[in-house]
Design a protein around this motif. Structure first.
Motif, PDB file in Angstrom:
ATOM      1  N   PRO A  74     -33.594  -1.818  47.813  1.00  0.00           N
ATOM      2  CA  PRO A  74     -32.736  -1.174  46.590  1.00  0.00           C
ATOM      3  C   PRO A  74     -33.119  -1.955  45.262  1.00  0.00           C
ATOM      4  CG  PRO A  74     -31.409  -2.430  48.272  1.00  0.00           C
ATOM      5  CD  PRO A  74     -32.814  -2.366  48.711  1.00  0.00           C
ATOM      6  N   GLU A  75     -33.274  -1.398  44.195  1.00  0.00           N
ATOM      7  CA  GLU A  75     -33.739  -1.913  42.791  1.00  0.00           C
ATOM      8  C   GLU A  75     -32.933  -3.367  42.648  1.00  0.00           C
ATOM      9  OE1 GLU A  75     -32.800   1.177  43.182  1.00  0.00           O
ATOM     10  OE2 GLU A  75     -34.587   2.487  42.538  1.00  0.00           O
ATOM     11  N   GLN A  76     -31.554  -3.324  43.100  1.00  0.00           N
ATOM     12  CA  GLN A  76     -30.768  -4.618  42.683  1.00  0.00           C
ATOM     13  C   GLN A  76     -30.834  -5.551  43.590  1.00  0.00           C
ATOM     14  OE1 GLN A  76     -29.883  -1.274  43.251  1.00  0.00           O
ATOM     15  NE2 GLN A  76     -28.826  -0.473  41.596  1.00  0.00           N
ATOM     16  N   GLY A  77     -31.482  -5.299  44.674  1.00  0.00           N
ATOM     17  CA  GLY A  77     -31.570  -6.231  45.730  1.00  0.00           C
ATOM     18  C   GLY A  77     -30.943  -5.924  46.817  1.00  0.00           C
ATOM     19  N   TYR A  78     -31.497  -6.538  48.085  1.00  0.00           N
ATOM     20  CA  TYR A  78     -30.685  -6.192  49.266  1.00  0.00           C
ATOM     21  C   TYR A  78     -29.343  -6.875  49.468  1.00  0.00           C
ATOM     22  CZ  TYR A  78     -34.901  -4.337  51.274  1.00  0.00           C
ATOM     23  OH  TYR A  78     -36.125  -3.599  51.754  1.00  0.00           O
ATOM     24  N   GLY A  79     -28.526  -6.284  50.213  1.00  0.00           N
ATOM     25  CA  GLY A  79     -27.141  -6.585  50.193  1.00  0.00           C
ATOM     26  C   GLY A  79     -27.029  -7.931  51.066  1.00  0.00           C
ATOM     27  N   PHE A  80     -27.807  -8.395  51.920  1.00  0.00           N
ATOM     28  CA  PHE A  80     -27.720  -9.565  52.512  1.00  0.00           C
ATOM     29  C   PHE A  80     -27.901 -10.726  51.782  1.00  0.00           C
ATOM     30  CE2 PHE A  80     -32.212  -8.243  53.266  1.00  0.00           C
ATOM     31  CZ  PHE A  80     -32.980  -9.446  52.628  1.00  0.00           C
ATOM     32  N   LEU A  81     -28.905 -10.423  50.666  1.00  0.00           N
ATOM     33  CA  LEU A  81     -29.073 -11.463  49.685  1.00  0.00           C
ATOM     34  C   LEU A  81     -28.021 -11.507  48.766  1.00  0.00           C
ATOM     35  CD1 LEU A  81     -30.649 -13.921  48.235  1.00  0.00           C
ATOM     36  CD2 LEU A  81     -31.983 -12.257  47.417  1.00  0.00           C
ATOM     37  N   ILE A  82     -27.584 -10.254  48.163  1.00  0.00           N
ATOM     38  CA  ILE A  82     -26.329 -10.303  47.374  1.00  0.00           C
ATOM     39  C   ILE A  82     -24.993 -11.049  47.795  1.00  0.00           C
ATOM     40  CG2 ILE A  82     -24.803  -8.741  45.841  1.00  0.00           C
ATOM     41  CD1 ILE A  82     -27.556  -7.168  45.222  1.00  0.00           C
ATOM     42  N   ASP A  83     -24.761 -10.742  48.970  1.00  0.00           N
ATOM     43  CA  ASP A  83     -23.695 -11.122  49.775  1.00  0.00           C
ATOM     44  C   ASP A  83     -23.723 -12.639  49.601  1.00  0.00           C
ATOM     45  OD1 ASP A  83     -22.535  -8.629  49.410  1.00  0.00           O
ATOM     46  OD2 ASP A  83     -23.142  -8.516  51.744  1.00  0.00           O
ATOM     47  N   THR A  84     -24.920 -13.187  50.140  1.00  0.00           N
ATOM     48  CA  THR A  84     -25.079 -14.525  50.276  1.00  0.00           C
ATOM     49  C   THR A  84     -24.868 -15.564  49.090  1.00  0.00           C
ATOM     50  OG1 THR A  84     -26.642 -14.050  52.151  1.00  0.00           O
ATOM     51  CG2 THR A  84     -26.614 -16.366  51.209  1.00  0.00           C
ATOM     52  N   ILE A  85     -25.540 -14.954  48.070  1.00  0.00           N
ATOM     53  CA  ILE A  85     -25.381 -15.596  46.658  1.00  0.00           C
ATOM     54  C   ILE A  85     -23.957 -15.570  46.115  1.00  0.00           C
ATOM     55  CG2 ILE A  85     -25.819 -15.033  44.106  1.00  0.00           C
ATOM     56  CD1 ILE A  85     -28.483 -13.884  45.174  1.00  0.00           C
ATOM     57  N   ILE A  86     -23.254 -14.402  46.479  1.00  0.00           N
ATOM     58  CA  ILE A  86     -21.795 -14.422  46.074  1.00  0.00           C
ATOM     59  C   ILE A  86     -20.945 -15.557  46.957  1.00  0.00           C
ATOM     60  CG2 ILE A  86     -19.589 -12.996  46.141  1.00  0.00           C
ATOM     61  CD1 ILE A  86     -21.320 -10.613  45.455  1.00  0.00           C
ATOM     62  N   GLU A  87     -21.232 -15.667  48.277  1.00  0.00           N
ATOM     63  CA  GLU A  87     -20.599 -16.579  49.089  1.00  0.00           C
ATOM     64  C   GLU A  87     -21.067 -17.825  48.939  1.00  0.00           C
ATOM     65  OE1 GLU A  87     -21.004 -15.394  53.391  1.00  0.00           O
ATOM     66  OE2 GLU A  87     -20.627 -17.369  53.774  1.00  0.00           O
ATOM     67  N   ARG A 285     -29.147   0.693  34.742  1.00  0.00           N
ATOM     68  CA  ARG A 285     -30.011   1.813  34.266  1.00  0.00           C
ATOM     69  C   ARG A 285     -31.386   1.301  34.117  1.00  0.00           C
ATOM     70  NH1 ARG A 285     -32.539   5.873  33.906  1.00  0.00           N
ATOM     71  NH2 ARG A 285     -31.974   7.710  33.071  1.00  0.00           N
ATOM     72  N   ARG A 286     -31.669   0.215  33.481  1.00  0.00           N
ATOM     73  CA  ARG A 286     -32.826  -0.177  32.924  1.00  0.00           C
ATOM     74  C   ARG A 286     -33.594  -0.646  34.627  1.00  0.00           C
ATOM     75  NH1 ARG A 286     -36.550  -4.391  33.824  1.00  0.00           N
ATOM     76  NH2 ARG A 286     -37.893  -4.389  31.695  1.00  0.00           N
ATOM     77  N   GLN A 287     -32.991  -1.369  35.123  1.00  0.00           N
ATOM     78  CA  GLN A 287     -33.646  -2.025  36.189  1.00  0.00           C
ATOM     79  C   GLN A 287     -33.940  -0.858  37.158  1.00  0.00           C
ATOM     80  OE1 GLN A 287     -34.353  -4.835  35.067  1.00  0.00           O
ATOM     81  NE2 GLN A 287     -34.072  -5.972  37.073  1.00  0.00           N
ATOM     82  N   THR A 288     -33.117   0.133  37.465  1.00  0.00           N
ATOM     83  CA  THR A 288     -33.578   1.277  38.321  1.00  0.00           C
ATOM     84  C   THR A 288     -34.780   2.069  37.821  1.00  0.00           C
ATOM     85  OG1 THR A 288     -31.659   2.436  37.525  1.00  0.00           O
ATOM     86  CG2 THR A 288     -31.223   1.422  39.481  1.00  0.00           C
ATOM     87  N   THR A 289     -34.802   2.116  36.482  1.00  0.00           N
ATOM     88  CA  THR A 289     -36.008   2.857  35.821  1.00  0.00           C
ATOM     89  C   THR A 289     -37.118   2.097  35.965  1.00  0.00           C
ATOM     90  OG1 THR A 289     -34.232   3.949  34.570  1.00  0.00           O
ATOM     91  CG2 THR A 289     -36.446   4.285  33.888  1.00  0.00           C
ATOM     92  N   LYS A 290     -37.121   0.805  35.559  1.00  0.00           N
ATOM     93  CA  LYS A 290     -38.309   0.093  35.237  1.00  0.00           C
ATOM     94  C   LYS A 290     -38.666  -0.971  36.508  1.00  0.00           C
ATOM     95  CE  LYS A 290     -38.140   0.079  30.114  1.00  0.00           C
ATOM     96  NZ  LYS A 290     -38.598  -0.873  28.977  1.00  0.00           N
ATOM     97  N   PHE A 291     -37.886  -1.011  37.333  1.00  0.00           N
ATOM     98  CA  PHE A 291     -38.243  -2.110  38.286  1.00  0.00           C
ATOM     99  C   PHE A 291     -37.998  -1.448  39.648  1.00  0.00           C
ATOM    100  CE2 PHE A 291     -36.457  -6.397  40.515  1.00  0.00           C
ATOM    101  CZ  PHE A 291     -37.547  -6.862  40.505  1.00  0.00           C
ATOM    102  N   ASN A 292     -38.714  -2.052  40.792  1.00  0.00           N
ATOM    103  CA  ASN A 292     -38.628  -1.460  41.968  1.00  0.00           C
ATOM    104  C   ASN A 292     -38.242  -2.438  42.817  1.00  0.00           C
ATOM    105  OD1 ASN A 292     -38.691   1.066  42.390  1.00  0.00           O
ATOM    106  ND2 ASN A 292     -40.869   1.525  42.457  1.00  0.00           N
ATOM    107  N   GLY A 293     -37.638  -3.562  42.474  1.00  0.00           N
ATOM    108  CA  GLY A 293     -36.976  -4.601  43.313  1.00  0.00           C
ATOM    109  C   GLY A 293     -38.182  -5.618  43.824  1.00  0.00           C
ATOM    110  N   VAL A 294     -37.454  -6.774  44.466  1.00  0.00           N
ATOM    111  CA  VAL A 294     -38.236  -7.741  45.121  1.00  0.00           C
ATOM    112  C   VAL A 294     -38.532  -7.512  46.442  1.00  0.00           C
ATOM    113  CG1 VAL A 294     -38.227 -10.279  45.758  1.00  0.00           C
ATOM    114  CG2 VAL A 294     -37.014  -9.083  43.381  1.00  0.00           C
TER     115      VAL A 294
END
Ligand code: MLT
Length: 409
Positions: A74-87, A285-294
């Motif tokens: 996912p351009e925004q990052g994997y759920g496993f990392l995002i959930d970990t950051i939130i928690e 919109r910007r990230q999904t267009t210009k970036f393919n994620g880490v």
């Protein structure tokens, strides 16, 4: 005929750190026997924490197996990392974020630059002086400024001097601004903002419909209790601030590359006709267009920073660097230098002795002590007369550098 983006031509010839690198290489070539200690660019030197390295290796191995191989994430990052950051990074501070508000990236340098894509050119931007040069230079690059004046201030940008007189924290501007960059713990001054100071800016942003870009890349280096680690600890910031965080300095990722931006859904800006648009939508919109994620292994490694083992090892490294900061700070203080920072940040901001210029001190330190630092004026006109030393070296190198400076001054 192809034409260049002329705004680039307004900038000084080289970016600060490559320019320092160039001067140091020239000195090293002319003086091959000199053992140079590099405390210039804030680049980490300790290896990755073992738990992080293991997660990194394991994830690379997954990519070598048909069953576990992955292509685009996912351009925004994997759920496993995002959930970990939130928690792990936000919930303990009492901050509630949604997964859709976090955008994993390859660095805060890129994020703080790229965020400009979603803002109109005629926004009035305020930046501190001295400042991480990226904020200034990227605004010049997109065409938000005129040429620089003789001091180095670019026309059209509002500069907020940070001096000994105001404790190196920017005062509110006299004119109205639409966007302000705040950085705490601060690069380059090494000072940290308290809740009262941040609240002053959050209140300003809410009252003036402004947006705060909050660079918290060094938050993990706050050692004293009571200082905010996130702007969202301040009431109302969730409606006016975008926060940038990074694994670079926190966990040794300057080469690995991983960071994230928090763009709360409630933060918005206006169209010319006055309609409100959530910035989260535009950034997505910007990230999904210009970036393919880490890459997957990098995100796995980043998530492992927050494991019990990973965090303990990460904090050990941070304590090591902050121990270095203490050695520089106390060593130079006892040698008669006036020093700031180095308590809640890995940077020491010292006053050049005898009022000599920052670059003059740079040359003296390089040629007389074989120590590299960063001239304060490279961070802006108000940095003149100051000098930054980074605490990211090895303890032996740091002790040696302090000893050489003490002997020579
Ligand atoms: C610095 O030395 O200011 C930093 O290393 C620059 C950066 O993080 O890009």
């Amino acid at each position: 005929m192809a034409r260049v983006n002329e705004h680039y031509l307004k900038l000084s010839a080289g970016y600060l750190f490559p320019e320092i690198g160039r001067r140091v290489r020239a000195f090293a070539e002319a003086n091959p026997a000199a053992k140079i200690v590099r405390l210039g660019i804030g680049d980490v030197t300790r290896p990755l924490p073992p738990a992080v390295l293991k997660a990194f290796h394991d994830a690379v191995s997954e990519l070598g197996e048909e069953k576990t191989f992955m292509g685009y994430g996912p351009e925004q990052g994997y759920g496993f990392l995002i959930d970990t950051i939130i928690e792990k990074a936000y919930a303990p501070l009492g901050i509630r974020l949604k997964p859709s508000e976090i955008f994993v990236s390859d660095g805060s340098k890129c994020d703080t630059a790229n965020i400009l894509d979603i803002f109109a050119l005629d926004n009035r931007v305020a930046i501190a002086d001295p400042v991480y040069p990226v904020y200034n230079d990227t605004n010049v690059m997109v065409g938000r400024s005129g040429p620089p004046d003789e001091r180095g201030y670019y026309q059209g940008i509002v500069y907020l001097p940070c001096t000994e007189g105001n404790g190196f924290f920017p005062a509110l501007p006299k004119e109205r601004v639409d966007i302000v960059y705040l950085c705490s713990p601060n690069n380059p001054t090494g000072m940290v903002a308290d809740a009262r100071q941040l609240k002053m800016w959050v209140d300003y942003a809410l009252a003036n419909d402004a947006v705060i870009f909050y660079d918290a890349a060094y938050e993990a280096f706050i050692t004293e209790p009571g200082y905010p680690h996130s702007i969202y600890e301040i009431e109302g910031a969730g409606r006016c601030a975008i926060e940038f965080r990074s694994f670079s300095k926190t966990a040794g990722f300057t080469g690995v590359r991983c960071a994230f931006a928090v763009v709360p859904e409630e933060v918005s800006a206006k169209t010319p006709s006055g309609d409100r648009v959530p910035l989260n939508r535009l950034w997505n919109r910007r990230q999904t267009t210009k970036f393919n994620g880490v890459s997957y292994p990098v995100q796995k490694a980043a998530a492992a920073v927050y494991s019990a083992e990973g965090w303990r090892q990460t904090m050990e490294t941070i304590e090591y660097y902050m121990g270095n900061a203490g050695v520089i700070r106390e060593g130079l203080k006892s040698a008669g230098f006036t020093v700031y920072g180095g308590v809640n940040a890995p940077y020491i901001w010292l006053k050049t002795p005898g009022g000599i210029s920052s670059w003059e001190f740079f040359d003296k330190l390089l040629t007389g002590c074989h120590v590299v630092g960063t001239p304060g004026s490279g961070f802006g006109p108000s940095g003149e007369g100051f000098f930054r030393l980074s605490a990211f070296g090895s303890r032996d190198d740091i002790a040696e550098a302090v000893e050489r400076i003490r002997k020579n001054y």
